[in-house]
Design an enzyme around this catalytic site. Sequence first.
Site, PDB file in Angstrom:
ATOM      1  N   THR A 105     -93.248  53.319  11.891  1.00  0.00           N
ATOM      2  CA  THR A 105     -92.133  54.268  11.897  1.00  0.00           C
ATOM      3  C   THR A 105     -91.766  54.740  10.497  1.00  0.00           C
ATOM      4  OG1 THR A 105     -91.195  53.355  13.899  1.00  0.00           O
ATOM      5  CG2 THR A 105     -89.666  54.483  12.472  1.00  0.00           C
TER       6      THR A 105
ATOM      7  N   ASP B 246     -99.822  53.368  14.482  1.00  0.00           N
ATOM      8  CA  ASP B 246     -98.669  52.691  15.086  1.00  0.00           C
ATOM      9  C   ASP B 246     -99.077  51.225  15.207  1.00  0.00           C
ATOM     10  OD1 ASP B 246     -97.043  51.555  17.299  1.00  0.00           O
ATOM     11  OD2 ASP B 246     -96.297  53.594  17.480  1.00  0.00           O
ATOM     12  N   SER B 247     -98.194  50.311  14.879  1.00  0.00           N
ATOM     13  CA  SER B 247     -98.632  48.907  14.855  1.00  0.00           C
ATOM     14  C   SER B 247     -98.919  48.349  16.242  1.00  0.00           C
ATOM     15  CB  SER B 247     -97.635  48.028  14.097  1.00  0.00           C
ATOM     16  OG  SER B 247     -96.538  47.697  14.897  1.00  0.00           O
ATOM     17  N   SER B 248     -98.538  49.077  17.284  1.00  0.00           N
ATOM     18  CA  SER B 248     -98.937  48.635  18.632  1.00  0.00           C
ATOM     19  C   SER B 248    -100.446  48.783  18.806  1.00  0.00           C
ATOM     20  CB  SER B 248     -98.194  49.439  19.703  1.00  0.00           C
ATOM     21  OG  SER B 248     -96.822  49.182  19.589  1.00  0.00           O
TER      22      SER B 248
ATOM     23  N   THR C  87     -93.104  47.957  12.895  1.00  0.00           N
ATOM     24  CA  THR C  87     -92.380  46.721  13.182  1.00  0.00           C
ATOM     25  C   THR C  87     -92.880  46.005  14.441  1.00  0.00           C
ATOM     26  OG1 THR C  87     -90.687  47.964  14.394  1.00  0.00           O
ATOM     27  CG2 THR C  87     -90.254  47.498  12.074  1.00  0.00           C
ATOM     28  N   ASP C  88     -93.489  46.769  15.378  1.00  0.00           N
ATOM     29  CA  ASP C  88     -93.813  46.171  16.680  1.00  0.00           C
ATOM     30  C   ASP C  88     -94.667  44.906  16.569  1.00  0.00           C
ATOM     31  OD1 ASP C  88     -92.363  48.164  17.839  1.00  0.00           O
ATOM     32  OD2 ASP C  88     -94.072  49.293  18.617  1.00  0.00           O
TER      33      ASP C  88
ATOM     34  N   THR D 145     -90.005  36.809  14.057  1.00  0.00           N
ATOM     35  CA  THR D 145     -90.185  37.438  15.373  1.00  0.00           C
ATOM     36  C   THR D 145     -89.376  38.721  15.372  1.00  0.00           C
ATOM     37  OG1 THR D 145     -90.409  35.309  16.470  1.00  0.00           O
ATOM     38  CG2 THR D 145     -89.666  37.103  17.847  1.00  0.00           C
TER      39      THR D 145
ATOM     40  N   GLN E 198     -90.252  28.534  25.515  1.00  0.00           N
ATOM     41  CA  GLN E 198     -89.750  29.901  25.635  1.00  0.00           C
ATOM     42  C   GLN E 198     -88.466  30.078  24.818  1.00  0.00           C
ATOM     43  OE1 GLN E 198     -89.536  31.143  29.810  1.00  0.00           O
ATOM     44  NE2 GLN E 198     -91.449  30.093  30.223  1.00  0.00           N
TER      45      GLN E 198
HETATM   46  N1  ASP Z   1     -94.063  51.675  17.123  1.00  0.00           N
HETATM   47  C1  ASP Z   1     -93.724  51.521  15.730  1.00  0.00           C
HETATM   48  C2  ASP Z   1     -94.781  50.641  15.096  1.00  0.00           C
HETATM   49  O1  ASP Z   1     -94.749  49.461  15.269  1.00  0.00           O
HETATM   50  C3  ASP Z   1     -92.366  50.919  15.582  1.00  0.00           C
HETATM   51  C4  ASP Z   1     -91.897  50.694  14.167  1.00  0.00           C
HETATM   52  O2  ASP Z   1     -92.606  50.829  13.195  1.00  0.00           O
HETATM   53  O3  ASP Z   1     -90.716  50.365  14.004  1.00  0.00           O
HETATM   54  O4  ASP Z   1     -95.648  51.121  14.442  1.00  0.00           O
END
Ligand code: ASP
Length: 350
Positions: free
Chosen positions: A17, A61-63, A93-94, A170, A282
Amino acid sequence: MGNASKPRILIVYTGGTIGMIENPATGALENFDFESFRRYMPELQQAGCDFDVLAFDPPIDSSDMEPRHWVSIARTICEHYEQFDGFVVLHGTDTMAYTASALSFMLENLSKPVIVTGSQLPIGKLRTDGKENLLTSLEIAAARDEAGRPRVPEVCIYFDSRLMRGNRTTKVSTDGFDAFSSYNYPSLARAGVDIHYRSDLIRRPAPGLQLTPHYALDTRIVIVTLFPGLRADYMRRLLDVEGLRAVILQTYGAGNAPQLPWLVEMLRELGQRGVLVVNLSQCKHGGVVMDRYETGLQLLQAGVSGGYDSTIECTVTKLMVLFGDGYDARQVRQRMCCSLAGEISVAGEN
Ligand code: ASP
């Protein structure tokens, strides 16, 4: 880049992001390159360090981050290790906590800072958290102690004024600026008017040891989250993986599971097949104590290994690195009980 006596930092820009902009047609956030990034952040010129940038092309995107991307980041750091005093990894951040955890195991004997950061709002937004996160990360990566040593020779996440050990973090919020938590280990530093470092909590590598990269990662790992109503047929299918190396069992409370004979039998069989089963709670706070209740003791008796107070991100990446190193289940089990990079709370280690 200016004054040669300033600390030299390498920024590894992977995406996320922080470097995204809204597509006017769809409204969705999309990545842009680091040159556009510089335009939005002229303050970078005033950072108290010299920096170079190496960017993923295209940024992602980190996803979409995969273990091969962790290898690219680790290689980049290793290949530039001598030329730079510290490293800042700009990342979405993901999956940031996975990347930070992976790097902490892949970069054995690290003696320079690797600060991973990003933001919840893109750099071009007026209220962005990205500028502070990046500028302070650069300052931390460049910081030295009284003896001239790097202040934080660890893989860390810096976010919302807090510096946390990477493999303890986390992602906890989709929209708060305080997007990360380190439940089981205190922050290593807090940034206010000054940056206050907790030197007593920061790890120092043993002197004289060479940086040793670990690039092989074994992904044959399955995560099973327990829930009331878990079915044997579902579980059996989940575990039907060719060459399975490890199962992370996400249990209740202090590491407890329902007293189902089929479940215990399945876990015992896994052990007999040479598959390591790691018990992880958990609960975010605290760790696994399998002999506290009968519901935990049955797992211990079935050969399940305790995951201590580790995060899931840390356990996944530690297993990938250890199996990637070629260890068998018994050898990995031994190492899962030791702190390799400060990732679990065991007596006498930080
Ligand atoms: N989808 C974004 C990512 O992880 C979210 C972020 O960066 O906050 O790349």
